[in-house]
Design a protein around this motif. Structure first.
Motif, PDB file in Angstrom:
ATOM      1  N   SER A  51       0.873  -1.089   0.052  1.00  0.00           N
ATOM      2  CA  SER A  51      -0.088   0.067   0.002  1.00  0.00           C
ATOM      3  C   SER A  51       0.804   1.131   0.161  1.00  0.00           C
ATOM      4  O   SER A  51       2.013   1.036   0.418  1.00  0.00           O
ATOM      5  CB  SER A  51      -0.906  -0.096   1.138  1.00  0.00           C
ATOM      6  N   SER A  52       0.331   2.091  -0.544  1.00  0.00           N
ATOM      7  CA  SER A  52       1.200   3.689  -0.639  1.00  0.00           C
ATOM      8  C   SER A  52       0.328   4.920  -0.295  1.00  0.00           C
ATOM      9  O   SER A  52      -0.695   4.635  -0.976  1.00  0.00           O
ATOM     10  CB  SER A  52       1.774   3.685  -2.021  1.00  0.00           C
ATOM     11  N   SER A  53       0.558   5.508   0.556  1.00  0.00           N
ATOM     12  CA  SER A  53      -0.477   6.642   0.905  1.00  0.00           C
ATOM     13  C   SER A  53      -0.083   7.461  -0.330  1.00  0.00           C
ATOM     14  O   SER A  53      -1.177   8.345  -0.430  1.00  0.00           O
ATOM     15  CB  SER A  53       0.088   7.363   2.270  1.00  0.00           C
ATOM     16  N   ALA A  54       0.807   7.738  -0.866  1.00  0.00           N
ATOM     17  CA  ALA A  54       1.105   8.428  -2.037  1.00  0.00           C
ATOM     18  C   ALA A  54       0.177   8.129  -3.125  1.00  0.00           C
ATOM     19  O   ALA A  54      -0.525   8.935  -3.602  1.00  0.00           O
ATOM     20  CB  ALA A  54       2.458   8.674  -2.423  1.00  0.00           C
ATOM     21  N   LEU A  55       0.064   6.936  -3.459  1.00  0.00           N
ATOM     22  CA  LEU A  55      -0.914   6.419  -4.424  1.00  0.00           C
ATOM     23  C   LEU A  55      -2.193   6.538  -4.085  1.00  0.00           C
ATOM     24  O   LEU A  55      -3.065   6.939  -5.144  1.00  0.00           O
ATOM     25  CB  LEU A  55      -0.552   4.800  -4.836  1.00  0.00           C
ATOM     26  N   SER A  56      -2.574   6.438  -2.736  1.00  0.00           N
ATOM     27  CA  SER A  56      -4.007   6.530  -2.593  1.00  0.00           C
ATOM     28  C   SER A  56      -4.519   8.015  -2.518  1.00  0.00           C
ATOM     29  O   SER A  56      -5.546   8.445  -3.018  1.00  0.00           O
ATOM     30  CB  SER A  56      -4.083   5.999  -0.934  1.00  0.00           C
ATOM     31  N   SER A  80       4.548   6.735 -12.630  1.00  0.00           N
ATOM     32  CA  SER A  80       6.062   6.990 -12.013  1.00  0.00           C
ATOM     33  C   SER A  80       6.164   6.098 -10.764  1.00  0.00           C
ATOM     34  O   SER A  80       7.092   5.601 -10.461  1.00  0.00           O
ATOM     35  CB  SER A  80       6.098   8.488 -11.930  1.00  0.00           C
ATOM     36  N   LEU A  81       5.091   6.547  -9.872  1.00  0.00           N
ATOM     37  CA  LEU A  81       5.207   5.873  -8.449  1.00  0.00           C
ATOM     38  C   LEU A  81       5.490   4.307  -8.787  1.00  0.00           C
ATOM     39  O   LEU A  81       6.004   3.814  -7.731  1.00  0.00           O
ATOM     40  CB  LEU A  81       3.970   6.126  -7.686  1.00  0.00           C
ATOM     41  N   LEU A  82       4.247   3.749  -9.487  1.00  0.00           N
ATOM     42  CA  LEU A  82       4.648   2.419  -9.493  1.00  0.00           C
ATOM     43  C   LEU A  82       5.580   1.866 -10.172  1.00  0.00           C
ATOM     44  O   LEU A  82       6.124   0.841  -9.879  1.00  0.00           O
ATOM     45  CB  LEU A  82       3.199   1.908 -10.508  1.00  0.00           C
ATOM     46  N   ALA A  83       6.424   2.479 -10.975  1.00  0.00           N
ATOM     47  CA  ALA A  83       7.678   2.083 -11.625  1.00  0.00           C
ATOM     48  C   ALA A  83       8.702   2.381 -10.589  1.00  0.00           C
ATOM     49  O   ALA A  83       9.769   1.452 -10.689  1.00  0.00           O
ATOM     50  CB  ALA A  83       8.031   3.194 -12.910  1.00  0.00           C
TER      51      ALA A  83
END
Lengths: 311, 516
Positions: free
Chosen positions: B441-446, B470-473
């Motif tokens: 989990s990622s607060s940035a992605l959420s 970008s975040l997922l990469a």
């Protein structure tokens, strides 16, 4: 004969119960979650989700103990009902009728082609034992048997469908679409059955009773008709029975290569999907067929050689 | 009983087994693909019926992924994306000549919402025909805001069937009666679907009068059917068949990038895999170009990010190519304290050889070859990989029970033509989804997803999508390996062939046959 039929009927009933029970136990023992397997087959790879698996589990009562499922199956079987496919929801008997018809057409066609090829080749090789015809037949038989049936099929496709455009590559629905798969099967079968016929012929024509028939003045043809044909046929018929039984369960590669909708392919899908009623139904039907074919072969052998009655 | 009688009885029994007469192929167009028609239910095999243009959905998708009117001529939603109104296209008939009404649409969607599929994953309060409106309108009320609802209604499982298609007691689909330009002429499950032109189709009348879909289990069989002229279009070709067909004069091979990516799914809850340097090292050890060129034979398919170029705004061109760098990978593993004794073939983790398990499946044969290539490539950084070839269902099942370590999968990113819907599903719960990231989990992605949920400005949506990619990469909860190219063999006699990258339609209605 009546006694044999009665015995076979009892065998049939025992076999139906034991095959159904064995397949049930085996499939239930396989690793993997049945609900997910069934969901994969129903909805496709991309659509398998926990929700789909849960829905399948609830719909089919997969959370119930295995013994309850077994008793349900046994109760249904006693009423002559094979149940419904866990994947399609359709009655198993409907799918089997559809798919088995295609497989039997393939197997009977293959058997016919095999007899048309193997009989003349085997008889000739037997008559000419250790001579040119025998050696050529042995070489061809070995070459063909060394090939997987799949590559024999591909060679025939290249020859008859792509080079001279006589036949379609694959599919079903027209008689011409049956020719390539039956030729493939028939040639592969003939590679072995021609050698059985050859050996049987060679053994009969070198036997003392056959030689005596010739010495007492019968022509070659008369000797063959009265003393050869039946005696050669007994081991050949027995072998063809075994070969047919093996074919019914072993045509999967042919069905797959020629996009033929037979029972072998359906059974493999059912196993991947853990479709227990479909697997049980297919195995049961195959078992019934095996008993029927063996009964027919035994009956034919008794007719060919009535001495067997005594035993 | 005489033996002859016994044999005759047996033969009669055998001959009587096939109840139905299969169709012979006199169709103008013959298509072959690997898909089996396991059922008539859109939730199960709807993709065949939508691809053969028998069934249609409320919403359509153009090749660029933009939503277009389908059976719904327009749609509106409330500002909070909870109330949706779909205006049903007028003067549309089902194949049984009954009219398409809002009640029929509401009935079909209600049934779809109870079956497994993307619609059932949305909390729906009501689906009802709005009888007060001047036009035929279907009103869908949601319990929570859901911006990509229209995209979900482009999924095949939401295709609209006539009420007469369903059995009265349990809504089992007994007959496929849709609204498409083609209607079912004969269906031989699971191998064949013969269709004919529907004369009362609401849109433009197709040029091709009949089309036959035949399941061809093997890629080489399908290729040979095309070569021989028995089929006009064959889908899902393997590299060897492509090479063979490219030498044929009467055939061409179409190669189109589709929204499907081969990725390594990781259990991010695993003590090692939860560490970013470990995931980075595994990614750096991959020779993606070698895999793309050597196995897939499409060198440009090497993937440096999850969403490929076919996914429009979700593809981020600024992400650098993912090149193999064993030195950097080894440095990262060294920093994690994973020793590699000189005499050992494998690094050590807790005193044991560092071993991971990878599940993959045979439905897509290239996956097995790629898995073994990864096995060899990870061996170069001292990681032992055991590849287990299983059924595809082992991946979501292993995700759920927590036993999965890694899996090589070909993830379909287009079942709903909006990546936002896919990400919402993947990150709805901390557990993730069966085909998405696991234990990550990622607060940035959420935060990015929350912003997207409340945004309608296309420029801002694009910017947020690029940031998410970008975040997922960077974080690598899934390690991308290669993007998919769909290869299709097509007879040159066909005009107007176009491969739908969203795999929703074979486009038969737009094609015509040119006689040589």
């Amino acid at each position: 004969m009546k006694r044999m039929l009665l015995k076979r009927l009892l065998q049939l009933l025992l076999m139906a119960w034991s095959i159904g029970t064995l397949t049930f136990v085996l499939v239930r023992s396989l690793p993997g979650d049945m609900a997910y397997r069934i969901a994969a087959e129903r909805y496709g790879d991309d659509a398998i989700t926990n929700a789909a698996a849960d829905a399948v589990r609830a719909e089919l009562g997969l959370q119930l103990p295995a013994w309850q499922h077994y008793l349900n199956w046994l109760g249904e079987l006693l009423q002559g009902n094979l149940g419904n496919s866990l994947v399609s929801g359709d009655p198993v008997i409907d799918s089997l009728q559809h798919q088995l018809g295609f497989t039997l057409a393939l197997v009977l066609g293959g058997l016919l082609v095999s007899l048309l090829l193997a009989l003349p080749i085997g008889l000739l090789a037997g008559w000419q034992r250790d001579r040119l015809a025998d050696h050529v037949s042995l070489l061809l038989s070995t070459l063909i048997r060394a090939q997987p049936v799949f590559s024999v099929g591909l060679l025939l496709i290249f020859l008859l469908a792509l080079n001279i455009h006589w036949l379609p590559v694959a599919g079903f629905g027209e008689l011409k679409q049956l020719i390539l798969p039956t030729l493939t099967l028939g040639i592969s079968m003939a590679a072995v059955s021609s050698r059985i016929i050859r050996n049987s012929t060679a053994s009969v024509i070198s036997s003392p009773y056959y030689q005596f028939a010739r010495i007492k003045g019968l022509s070659r043809w008369q000797t063959f008709c009265h003393h050869g044909g039946r005696n050669i046929a007994v081991p050949v018929v027995a072998y063809l029975g075994i070969q047919t039984v093996m074919l019914i369960e072993g045509v999967i590669m042919i069905e797959s290569l020629f996009a033929w909708p037979g029972i072998g392919h359906a059974l493999s899908h059912a196993i991947f999907a853990r479709d227990v009623p479909m697997i049980q139904g297919s195995a049961l039907l195959m078992g019934v067929l095996f008993v029927l074919i063996n009964t027919a072969v035994d009956g034919l052998c008794l007719w060919l050689d009535p001495r067997g009655q005594a035993t | 009983m005489k033996p002859f009688t016994l044999c005759a009885t047996l033969l009669l029994l055998l001959g009587g087994c096939s109840r139905e007469q299969p169709p012979s192929s006199n169709a103008e167009l013959v298509i072959s693909g690997p898909f089996e028609i396991v059922s008539q239910d859109p939730a199960e095999a709807g993709y065949i019926f939508t691809r053969m243009q028998v069934l249609e959905t409320l919403v359509d998708v153009d090749p660029d992924g933009e939503l277009q009117p389908g059976l719904a001529s327009s749609w509106q939603h409330s500002a909070d994306f909870r109330d949706w109104r779909f205006t049903i296209r007028p003067a549309v008939s089902f194949h049984n000549q009954t009219p398409l009404t809002s009640a029929a649409v509401a009935n079909s969607l209600t049934i779809a919402s109870h079956n497994p599929g993307p619609l059932s994953q949305i909390a729906i309060s009501a689906i009802e025909a709005d009888t007060t409106a001047a036009d035929a309108v279907v009103h869908i009320r949601l319990e929570h805001p859901y911006r990509p609802l229209a995209a979900v209604l482009a999924n095949y499982s939401t295709a609209i069937l006539a009420p007469a298609s369903y059995r009265a007691d349990d809504q089992h689909v007994e007959q496929v009666i849709g609204t498409g330009p083609y209607q079912v002429d004969q269906l031989t499950m699971p191998h064949r679907l013969l269709t004919r032109r529907f004369d009362n189709y609401w849109g433009q009348q197709p040029a091709i009068a009949s089309a036959d879909y035949i399941t061809g289990h093997r890629s080489e069989t399908r290729a040979l059917m095309l070569q021989n002229g028995q089929a006009d279009i064959v889908y899902n070709l393997d590299p060897a068949s492509v090479a063979m067909l490219q030498q044929q004069q009467h055939v061409r091979v179409s190669s189109v990038a589709i929204p499907r990516t081969i990725v390594i799914k990781l259990n991010n809850g695993h003590p090692l895999l939860q560490q970013l340097p470990m995931r980075q090292a595994l990614s750096l050890a991959l020779d993606r170009e070698g895999i793309a060129a050597g196995i897939l034979r499409v060198p440009e398919a090497a993937a440096n990010q999850l969403f490929g170029p076919s996914l429009g705004q979700w593809f981020n061109p600024s992400i650098a190519a993912a090149e193999r760098n064993l030195q950097q990978a080894n440095q990262l593993l060294d920093q994690l304290g994973l020793d590699w004794p000189g005499a050992s073939r494998w690094r050590l983790y807790q005193g044991q050889p560092l071993t991971l398990e990878m599940i993959t499946y045979a439905n897509r044969p290239e996956l097995i070859s790629i898995a073994t290539a990864i096995q060899a490539q990870w061996a170069d950084i001292g990681v032992q990989l055991n590849v287990l070839v299983d059924n595809s269902s082992a991946v979501p099942a292993g995700h759920r029970n927590g036993t999965l370590q890694t899996a090589l999968i070909a993830r379909n990113l287009a079942s709903v033509p909006d990546i936002f819907a896919l990400l919402l599903n993947d990150f709805r719960t901390p557990d993730g989804s069966g085909w998405g990231p696991m234990g990550w989990s990622s607060s940035a992605l959420s935060g990015l997803l929350t912003q997207m949920e409340n945004t309608t400005d296309p420029a801002q949506l694009r910017q947020l999508a690029q940031q998410a990619s970008s975040l997922l990469a960077q974080q690598l909860p899934l390690i991308p390996v290669s993007w998919y190219q769909q290869r299709t063999g097509v007879s040159k006699q066909l005009q107007g062939f176009r491969f739908d990258p969203w795999e929703r339609s074979f486009g038969i209605a737009d094609m015509s046959i040119v006689k040589p």
